[in-house]
Design a protein around this motif. Structure first.
Motif, PDB file in Angstrom:
ATOM      1  N   GLU A 297       0.810  -1.215   0.000  1.00 55.27           N
ATOM      2  CA  GLU A 297       0.000   0.000   0.000  1.00 55.27           C
ATOM      3  C   GLU A 297       0.841   1.261   0.000  1.00 55.27           C
ATOM      4  N   PHE A 298       2.119   1.169   0.404  1.00 52.74           N
ATOM      5  CA  PHE A 298       2.873   2.421   0.458  1.00 52.74           C
ATOM      6  C   PHE A 298       3.072   3.034  -0.923  1.00 52.74           C
TER       7      PHE A 298
ATOM      8  N   LEU B  19       0.686   2.948  -3.314  1.00 52.07           N
ATOM      9  CA  LEU B  19      -0.574   3.658  -3.514  1.00 52.07           C
ATOM     10  C   LEU B  19      -0.611   4.896  -2.621  1.00 52.07           C
ATOM     11  N   ALA B  20      -0.093   4.749  -1.409  1.00 49.96           N
ATOM     12  CA  ALA B  20      -0.078   5.880  -0.476  1.00 49.96           C
ATOM     13  C   ALA B  20       0.761   7.010  -1.040  1.00 49.96           C
ATOM     14  N   ALA B  21       1.897   6.667  -1.640  1.00 51.99           N
ATOM     15  CA  ALA B  21       2.743   7.713  -2.223  1.00 51.99           C
ATOM     16  C   ALA B  21       1.998   8.416  -3.352  1.00 51.99           C
ATOM     17  N   LYS B  22       1.287   7.620  -4.178  1.00 53.95           N
ATOM     18  CA  LYS B  22       0.492   8.231  -5.247  1.00 53.95           C
ATOM     19  C   LYS B  22      -0.574   9.130  -4.646  1.00 53.95           C
ATOM     20  N   ALA B  23      -1.227   8.620  -3.598  1.00 54.10           N
ATOM     21  CA  ALA B  23      -2.295   9.399  -2.978  1.00 54.10           C
ATOM     22  C   ALA B  23      -1.760  10.673  -2.330  1.00 54.10           C
ATOM     23  N   MET B  24      -0.459  10.737  -2.151  1.00 58.80           N
ATOM     24  CA  MET B  24       0.137  11.975  -1.635  1.00 58.80           C
ATOM     25  C   MET B  24       0.614  12.856  -2.783  1.00 58.80           C
ATOM     26  N   GLY B  25       0.350  12.428  -4.011  1.00 56.13           N
ATOM     27  CA  GLY B  25       0.678  13.273  -5.155  1.00 56.13           C
ATOM     28  C   GLY B  25       2.023  12.990  -5.798  1.00 56.13           C
ATOM     29  N   ALA B  26       2.611  11.822  -5.534  1.00 54.95           N
ATOM     30  CA  ALA B  26       3.907  11.513  -6.141  1.00 54.95           C
ATOM     31  C   ALA B  26       3.716  11.072  -7.590  1.00 54.95           C
ATOM     32  N   SER B  27       4.594  11.513  -8.475  1.00 59.48           N
ATOM     33  CA  SER B  27       4.499  11.108  -9.871  1.00 59.48           C
ATOM     34  C   SER B  27       5.015   9.678 -10.029  1.00 59.48           C
TER      35      SER B  27
ATOM     36  N   ARG C 237       8.678   9.428  -9.624  1.00 58.97           N
ATOM     37  CA  ARG C 237       9.025   9.549  -8.218  1.00 58.97           C
ATOM     38  C   ARG C 237       8.746   8.244  -7.471  1.00 58.97           C
TER      39      ARG C 237
ATOM     40  N   GLU D   4      10.281   5.237  -4.031  1.00 56.12           N
ATOM     41  CA  GLU D   4       9.608   4.199  -3.251  1.00 56.12           C
ATOM     42  C   GLU D   4      10.114   2.804  -3.611  1.00 56.12           C
TER      43      GLU D   4
ATOM     44  N   ARG E  68      -2.656  14.980  -9.282  1.00 57.35           N
ATOM     45  CA  ARG E  68      -1.571  14.892  -8.293  1.00 57.35           C
ATOM     46  C   ARG E  68      -1.546  16.124  -7.394  1.00 57.35           C
TER      47      ARG E  68
ATOM     48  N   PHE F 163      -5.014   4.330   4.892  1.00 56.19           N
ATOM     49  CA  PHE F 163      -5.140   2.977   4.364  1.00 56.19           C
ATOM     50  C   PHE F 163      -5.388   1.957   5.460  1.00 56.19           C
TER      51      PHE F 163
ATOM     52  N   SER G  54       1.889  -1.863   5.763  1.00 59.78           N
ATOM     53  CA  SER G  54       2.339  -1.778   4.380  1.00 59.78           C
ATOM     54  C   SER G  54       2.103  -0.391   3.790  1.00 59.78           C
TER      55      SER G  54
ATOM     56  N   ASN H  20       6.649   3.054   3.756  1.00 57.00           N
ATOM     57  CA  ASN H  20       7.787   2.449   3.061  1.00 57.00           C
ATOM     58  C   ASN H  20       8.844   2.003   4.079  1.00 57.00           C
TER      59      ASN H  20
END
Ligand SMILES: Nc1ncnc2c1ncn2[C@@H]1O[C@H](COP(=O)(O)OP(=O)(O)O)[C@@H](O)[C@H]1O
Ligand code: SF4
Ligand SMILES: [Mg+2]
Lengths: 385, 349
Positions: free
Chosen positions: A274-275, A277-285, A288, A293, B102, B113, B118, B121
């Motif tokens: 999930e991290f 998806l979490a990074a995406k949900a924080m706006g990461a391209s 990135r 990640e 974004r 989540f 998970s 990171n």
């Protein structure tokens, strides 16, 4: 539940003595390992909670001293046929190892893995020697014009001018081993580095984008694997000029498929966590996500696998040079040094082959052992989360 | 029947500010090897600023896909097709470019989540998790981002926040990790927080703490929350309104109090009777409903709950019921059923 997962830290420490035993079974009988483990620290928790303070293991000393003595005496002083000397030497080494292992566990705690440290020391010494070769007081390694006076095929004698002996041109074997290490290590580590960067990038892209990219990469990887490695190398050897750079590039082709697969598998595993998806949900391209990640997670298993691959490539380079397709004499490489034992040289002067052979063996063994240990620790399938 | 604490109407009367979020006939089809799975199949709802909407349903009913589609994390692409509209403050999320979305993520909308193990990171320190998005969206300097990160950790009730910034996720307990995930979602002051099963992976004692934290944060920061759970008890007492999902559709939508007091849809009734206590062992609670949800690649004709419904008649297997309010009944309440459960206490309104 969370707490159980979290406690992997100490539990791992606890499993270490066992890990050590895996590697050492052939050297150290289980009974000895068991008693030593209990005796030195009271077991499971290793150094972290060892109730028993550092101490001098008398049984260890009792094994180490005669072991070392036997090892030192057997090759030279013992009045017996060669194979008896060899057996005595091996037995002395085993006993000395068992003794020193006990001593070290007593001195540094029960989870001390002597074999690991020996391997590490060997590699560090080798790398340092290779780096510092020009400033070390070594004999002549290359120019036979300068060794006309020197004895040819001198046997190893530790405290003489030529500690590991000389070859048929009187070139110093120790110097040739050290300069050979430069070539061998440079080529194989360079090849692994190329393989890691290129293969890692391709693998991450394939694992991240899946679909067409993945298919294309899969076909490429499989075709590379379908060519027998030695044939690939020999084919390349006939078209490329055999210099260090070209050999490294050729060898990196051997590392490439497994690096791509490792990186791809790691990416597939981690991309589902999930991290990401979490990074995406924080706006990461996407870029990135891959670099920040996925890459750091994929890198550790890749690097530890790289250690194992280095050992394979050292052998591959040696094979190439042995066949005359790699490093060209008079420049030394462990492979072409072994090739010097062709014909009758090996019967009459075994050290010509044994010196580079044993060096090769020890180096490959060390890279393998350390690499496997690192791989166990950083395998993505059991990555602690 | 008890009164709800907030204005109950789903469609605010004219003159009220427009709702924060409008979801209109949203459909998410996931292309799988077996065919197109209608994971979300025509969902419409609205959410006002500062409001909490609970979404409940058995696992596999499409709650996560709905949450991610609302957020725009799932869009039309190689693996799925999205249709319908999601208006966030009047902007259609699915009409935005990737870059536009974004911009929205991590600033206007945050997501929490299910599994805090998970969702972080493992090779990144806690501090970096927080500061990355602060610096990207807020344009903060390194030092300012760090100070803000520490403040955020304090806000979500993490002791010694300064020290935590330098720790790795595995050094924290599950509850602490979930607090970090919440802090990440809150970093840039979102107007909407989507919490997808935020407590499912946690110990029972920690669950309550995290839910209370979300409530406190909402009171302090005033964002709207979509609280997704398979467990009605998690939503009870925390959501203003509850949407019950079954097989990709909302089958009942009502004020929380009204819904808990008297479910009208047979599926809601079954869920409620199957959830007696909070400290029930996990995953045992839904066994009281016989059978399993339909295959969403080829859902049955008519009402999708019919095979498991004790009120089902022949009409149920022919005609799919629509989500409607009852004529002359509670206008804030809608359900999709031909034979709704009679309210136990008919004098509610
Ligand atoms: N990426 C995906 N690929 C294929 N099927 C998916 C994917 N995500 C969800 N699904 C399917 O969509 C349905 C709804 O899933 P989900 O929204 O996760 O349910 P819930 O969150 O309510 O438990 C499930 O049947 C699930 O198997
Ligand atoms: S429509 Fe029929 S089958 Fe569906 S929930 Fe209502 S009564 Fe049950
Ligand atoms: Mg879910």
């Amino acid at each position: 539940m969370s707490d159980i997962v979290e406690s992997t830290g100490p539990a791992e420490g606890g499993s270490r003595p066992g890990d050590g035993a895996d590697h050492l079974d052939h050297v150290r009988p289980r009974g000895v390992a068991g008693t030593a483990g209990r005796g030195s620290t009271g077991g499971r928790w290793g150094t972290a909670r060892g109730p028993r303070p550092r101490h001098l293991s008398w049984s260890g000393l009792g094994l180490a001293v005669p072991g070392i003595a036997l090892t030192a005496v057997s090759p030279t002083v013992l009045p017996a046929p060669g194979w008896v000397c060899f057996l005595a030497f091996a037995a002395g080494l085993a006993v000395a190892y068992a003794g020193v292992a006990r001593l070290c566990r007593g001195a540094f705690g029960g989870s001390f893995d002597l074999m690991f440290w020996l391997c590490l020391v060997w590699l560090v010494v080798l790398v340092l020697a290779a780096l510092l070769a020009p400033v070390l007081p070594l004999g002549e390694y290359r120019d036979i014009a300068k060794t006309i006076e020197a004895p040819a095929m001198a046997p190893p004698a530790l405290f003489s001018e030529h500690p590991l002996g000389t070859n048929n041109f009187g070139l110093d074997l120790l110097a040739r081993i050290v300069y050979g290490a430069r070539a061998s290590l440079l080529v194989s580590i360079g090849a692994v580095a190329i393989g890691m960067v290129v293969g890692g990038a391709i693998g991450i892209l394939a694992g991240f984008f899946r679909r067409l990219t993945d298919t294309v990469v899969g076909v490429f990887t499989n075709s590379l694997l379908a060519v027998p490695p030695l044939i690939l190398l020999i084919a390349l050897g006939t078209v490329l000029e055999p210099n260090l750079r070209n050999i490294a590039i050729a060898l990196s082709l051997l590392a490439l498929p497994s690096m791509i697969r490792m990186a791809r598998a790691g990416t597939l595993t981690f991309a589902q966590r999930e991290f990401v998806l979490a990074a995406k949900a924080m706006g990461a391209s996407r870029w990135r996500v891959m670099v920040r990640e996925l890459l750091p997670n994929v890198l550790l298993p890749l690097a530890s696998y790289g250690m194992v691959i280095v050992s394979v490539l050292i052998v591959a380079e040696a094979s190439l040079s042995f066949l005359g397709l790699g490093i060209q004499p008079p420049d030394p490489s462990w492979g072409n040094m072994i090739a010097e034992g062709e014909g009758n040289a090996f019967q009459d002067h075994p050290h010509i082959v044994l010196v580079p052979g044993v060096t090769l063996f020890l180096t490959v063994f060390a890279f393998n052992l350390i690499g496997e240990k690192a791989r166990k620790r950083w395998d993505p399938r059991q990555a602690k989360l | 029947m008890s009164q709800s604490p907030l204005p109950a109407d789903t469609r605010p009367p004219a003159g009220d500010p427009a709702p924060l979020l409008v979801v209109d006939d949203l459909r998410t089809e996931i292309h799988t090897r077996r065919g197109d799975m209608k994971a979300v199949d025509g969902v419409s709802l609205t959410l006002n600023a500062g409001e909490t909407l609970g979404i409940v349903g058995e696992s596999g009913s499409g709650k996560s896909v709905l949450g991610r589609t609302i957020m725009g994390l799932y869009t039309t692409g190689a693996t799925m097709t999205v249709s319908g509209r999601v208006l966030m403050d009047g902007t259609d999320i699915h009409a935005l470019t990737d870059a536009g979305r974004r911009e929205l993520w991590g600033s206007d909308v945050g997501m929490v989540f299910q599994d805090p193990m998970s969702a972080l990171n493992p090779v990144k320190k806690i501090g970096l998790h927080l500061t990355e998005s602060l610096r990207r969206h807020g344009g903060l300097s390194r030092a300012a981002a760090r100070a803000r990160a520490e403040e955020l950790l304090r806000l979500v009730g993490i002791p010694e926040p300064g020290r935590r910034l330098g720790q790795y996720p595995h050094e924290l307990s599950g509850g602490m990790r979930q607090r970090v995930v919440i802090a990440m979602a809150l970093a840039n002051g979102p107007k909407l927080l989507i919490a997808d099963e935020p407590t499912t992976a946690l110990d029972v004692t920690v669950q309550k703490q995290i839910l209370d934290l979300l409530g406190r944060l909402q009171a302090e920061l005033g964002m709207a929350i979509i609280l997704v759970s398979h467990n009605l008890q998690v939503v009870a007492g925390r959501a203003n309104r509850v949407a019950v999902m079954y097989a990709g559709r909302i089958v009942e939508l009502a004020d929380a109090d009204a819904l808990f007091a008297a479910p009208r849809h047979p599926y809601t009734e079954a869920l409620l009777s199957a959830v007696p206590r909070l400290h029930h062992p996990p995953h045992s609670r839904l066994e009281a409903i016989d059978g399993s949800p339909p295959d969403m690649v080829a859902p049955p004709q008519g009402c999708r709950f019919a095979p498991r419904c004790r009120y089902a008649g022949d009409d149920c297997r022919q005609v799919s019921p629509r989500l409607l309010s009852e004529a002359g009944g509670d206008a804030a309440r809608a359900f999709a059923c031909h034979h709704p459960v009679r309210p136990v206490n008919a004098g509610g309104s």
